[in-house]
Design an enzyme around this catalytic site. Structure first.
Site, PDB file in Angstrom:
ATOM      1  N   ALA A  57       0.898  -1.194   0.117  1.00 58.48           N
ATOM      2  CA  ALA A  57      -0.150   0.064  -0.041  1.00 58.48           C
ATOM      3  C   ALA A  57       0.886   1.140   0.063  1.00 58.48           C
ATOM      4  O   ALA A  57       0.652   2.060  -0.877  1.00 58.48           O
ATOM      5  CB  ALA A  57      -0.895  -0.122   1.293  1.00 58.48           C
ATOM      6  N   ARG A  98      -5.255  -0.092  -9.128  1.00 58.21           N
ATOM      7  CA  ARG A  98      -5.283  -0.981  -8.226  1.00 58.21           C
ATOM      8  C   ARG A  98      -6.475  -0.327  -7.281  1.00 58.21           C
ATOM      9  O   ARG A  98      -6.244   0.933  -6.779  1.00 58.21           O
ATOM     10  CB  ARG A  98      -4.311  -1.471  -7.323  1.00 58.21           C
ATOM     11  CG  ARG A  98      -3.361  -2.395  -8.300  1.00 58.21           C
ATOM     12  CD  ARG A  98      -2.370  -3.021  -7.564  1.00 58.21           C
ATOM     13  NE  ARG A  98      -2.904  -4.160  -6.911  1.00 58.21           N
ATOM     14  CZ  ARG A  98      -2.101  -4.869  -6.009  1.00 58.21           C
ATOM     15  NH1 ARG A  98      -1.025  -4.428  -5.431  1.00 58.21           N
ATOM     16  NH2 ARG A  98      -2.717  -6.031  -5.498  1.00 58.21           N
ATOM     17  N   ASP A 246      -4.089  -2.712   3.842  1.00 58.89           N
ATOM     18  CA  ASP A 246      -4.238  -1.841   2.521  1.00 58.89           C
ATOM     19  C   ASP A 246      -5.068  -0.536   2.733  1.00 58.89           C
ATOM     20  O   ASP A 246      -5.322   0.237   1.904  1.00 58.89           O
ATOM     21  CB  ASP A 246      -4.685  -2.785   1.269  1.00 58.89           C
ATOM     22  CG  ASP A 246      -3.525  -3.415   0.879  1.00 58.89           C
ATOM     23  OD1 ASP A 246      -3.124  -4.434   1.494  1.00 58.89           O
ATOM     24  OD2 ASP A 246      -2.967  -3.390  -0.072  1.00 58.89           O
ATOM     25  N   ASN A 256      -6.717  -6.392   3.959  1.00 59.73           N
ATOM     26  CA  ASN A 256      -5.257  -6.937   3.803  1.00 59.73           C
ATOM     27  C   ASN A 256      -5.306  -8.131   2.793  1.00 59.73           C
ATOM     28  O   ASN A 256      -6.218  -8.832   2.312  1.00 59.73           O
ATOM     29  CB  ASN A 256      -4.458  -7.348   5.131  1.00 59.73           C
ATOM     30  CG  ASN A 256      -3.197  -7.303   4.741  1.00 59.73           C
ATOM     31  OD1 ASN A 256      -2.488  -6.548   4.263  1.00 59.73           O
ATOM     32  ND2 ASN A 256      -2.485  -8.393   5.236  1.00 59.73           N
TER      33      ASN A 256
HETATM   34  O1  MRU Z   1      -0.931  -7.325  -3.770  1.00 61.88           O
HETATM   35  P1  MRU Z   1       0.039  -6.659  -2.706  1.00 61.88           P
HETATM   36  O2  MRU Z   1       1.339  -7.475  -2.706  1.00 61.88           O
HETATM   37  O3  MRU Z   1       0.175  -5.215  -2.988  1.00 61.88           O
HETATM   38  O4  MRU Z   1      -0.451  -6.643  -1.107  1.00 61.88           O
HETATM   39  C1  MRU Z   1       0.309  -5.919  -0.267  1.00 61.88           C
HETATM   40  C2  MRU Z   1      -0.633  -6.461   1.139  1.00 61.88           C
HETATM   41  O5  MRU Z   1      -1.473  -6.812   1.298  1.00 61.88           O
HETATM   42  C3  MRU Z   1       0.236  -5.772   2.195  1.00 61.88           C
HETATM   43  O6  MRU Z   1       0.169  -6.505   3.409  1.00 61.88           O
HETATM   44  C4  MRU Z   1      -0.125  -4.311   2.721  1.00 61.88           C
HETATM   45  O7  MRU Z   1      -0.191  -3.608   1.379  1.00 61.88           O
HETATM   46  C5  MRU Z   1       0.665  -3.552   3.642  1.00 61.88           C
HETATM   47  S1  MRU Z   1       2.044  -2.906   3.155  1.00 61.88           S
HETATM   48  C6  MRU Z   1       3.063  -2.412   4.284  1.00 61.88           C
END
Ligand code: MRU
Length: 355
Positions: A57, A98, A246, A256
């Site tokens: 995120a 996204r 997220d 998340n």
């Molecule tokens: O699909 P991604 O790899 O972007 O998903 C990321 C996550 O779910 C993380 O746990 C979230 O973004 C927190 S990052 C500090």
């Protein structure tokens, strides 16, 4: 204490902004190779976010902010009104890459507001203000991670086992990560602890990224497949779970990586504390509950294949939600840069993070 010293020098940064050019570490190629790609235009930045070359995120917010600067550099010959119109259009386009992590919308909103309020609407000055704002978003994230490190540190006690899911690490942020920030700090302070990383199907961010970065930092890290968590908990190996998020809704529900909700239910069953680390950039007080958070559905091929090899029958029906929502009643607390929040999430989030 220098935050830089908490990370091994060998660990590459997810995002580099050098001489007004944006370079993204292609995380889809990790851990085999660390390759940076220069981002030439907004379509490339959009695709890099969509394809998870940059992911996590906070990182996608920072990347989009710099990506907007890089894209707008080509429009400096426009008049002020056209420049601002183009900026709005490109910011909305990058925001559409996204849907779940609110950091993307938050960063694009900050960039738009900065451009509009640049006192002198001379395009050169507006563009310089944009770059300054992107650098500020990046620098602030370093501080947010450090704040979560400090506020999560007291939760880590000598000898404990910590489970984490997906990658909420350095690679997902500017530097220390969110869930990993207290771990890096505890490790620097010499506190012994073990970390277990869920591999995180379908795209293996736990195996490829979390296991890789914590291993380089010299943290005691063990990789497990997602379906092993309950067994390890039943063996008494897990004393705490920390994940990232997220988007945190106003009532404390958290979105998340897919599978987080299941881990939270398991933690409740085994009476294991379940914490979520979140910077203020991930808190969305405009979204009332987790039910209002848009959940990204990704391409079925991510589920029907692994490493380019087909693992399911042709034509099979597939679901591929990239995130899930953990209701706030399953949380032991939210680790924020302003402190640890336990219970009364609606009230506390509003008083601590409301405008
Ligand atoms: O699909 P991604 O790899 O972007 O998903 C990321 C996550 O779910 C993380 O746990 C979230 O973004 C927190 S990052 C500090």
């Amino acid at each position: 204490m220098s935050k830089i010293e908490l990370l091994p020098k060998s660990l590459p940064k997810a995002i580099r902004w050098e001489e007004n050019q944006l370079y993204l570490l292609d995380q889809t190629r990790l851990p085999q190779e660390a390759v940076y790609e220069r981002q030439e235009n907004e379509r490339q930045v959009w695709q890099s976010i969509k394809d998870l070359k940059v992911r996590g995120a906070p990182a996608i917010g920072i990347a989009a902010a710099y990506g907007l600067c890089a894209a707008m550099a080509k429009h400096k010959s426009l008049g002020p009104a056209e420049y601002l119109e183009t900026l709005d259009r490109i910011a909305d386009y990058l925001d559409s890459s996204r849907p779940t992590a609110v950091n993307l919308r938050w960063a694009m909103q900050r960039m738009k507001t900065t451009a509009k309020s640049a006192a002198d609407q001379n395009v050169e000055n507006v563009h310089a203000a944009l770059i300054e704002e992107a650098e500020k978003i990046h620098a602030e994230d370093i501080e947010l991670c450090l704040g979560m490190a400090r506020n999560g540190l007291p939760l880590i006690t000598s000898g404990m086992g910590i489970l984490t899911h997906c990658n909420a690490g350095s690679l997902a942020t500017s530097e220390l990560g969110t869930a990993t920030a207290p771990m890096y700090l505890a490790h620097q302070q010499g506190i012994p602890f073990r970390v277990y990383a869920d591999e995180t199907r379908p795209l293996l961010q736990g195996a490829r990224l979390t296991a890789w970065e914590l291993q380089q930092a010299g943290i005691d890290i063990t990789l497990i497949t997602d379906n092993m968590a309950a067994h390890l908990m039943s063996e008494g190996l897990i004393d705490m779970v920390i994940t990232g998020t997220d988007r945190v809704a106003a009532n404390g529900d958290v979105a998340n990586k897919i599978g987080t909700h299941g881990v939270a239910i398991l933690a409740k069953h085994f009476r294991i504390p379940f914490y979520v680390a979140c910077p203020s950039s991930t808190i969305d007080l405009d979204t009332a509950t987790g039910a209002d958070i848009p959940i990204e559905e990704r391409d079925p091929s991510e589920v029907t294949s692994l490493g380019g090899v087909t693992t399911a029958p042709d034509g099979i029906k597939v679901r591929n939600p990239a995130f899930d929502v953990t209701p706030h009643n399953l949380l032991s607390g939210l680790i924020t840069e302003k402190g640890l929040i336990t219970g009364n999430y609606t009230e506390k989030l509003k008083s601590m993070f409301g405008s």
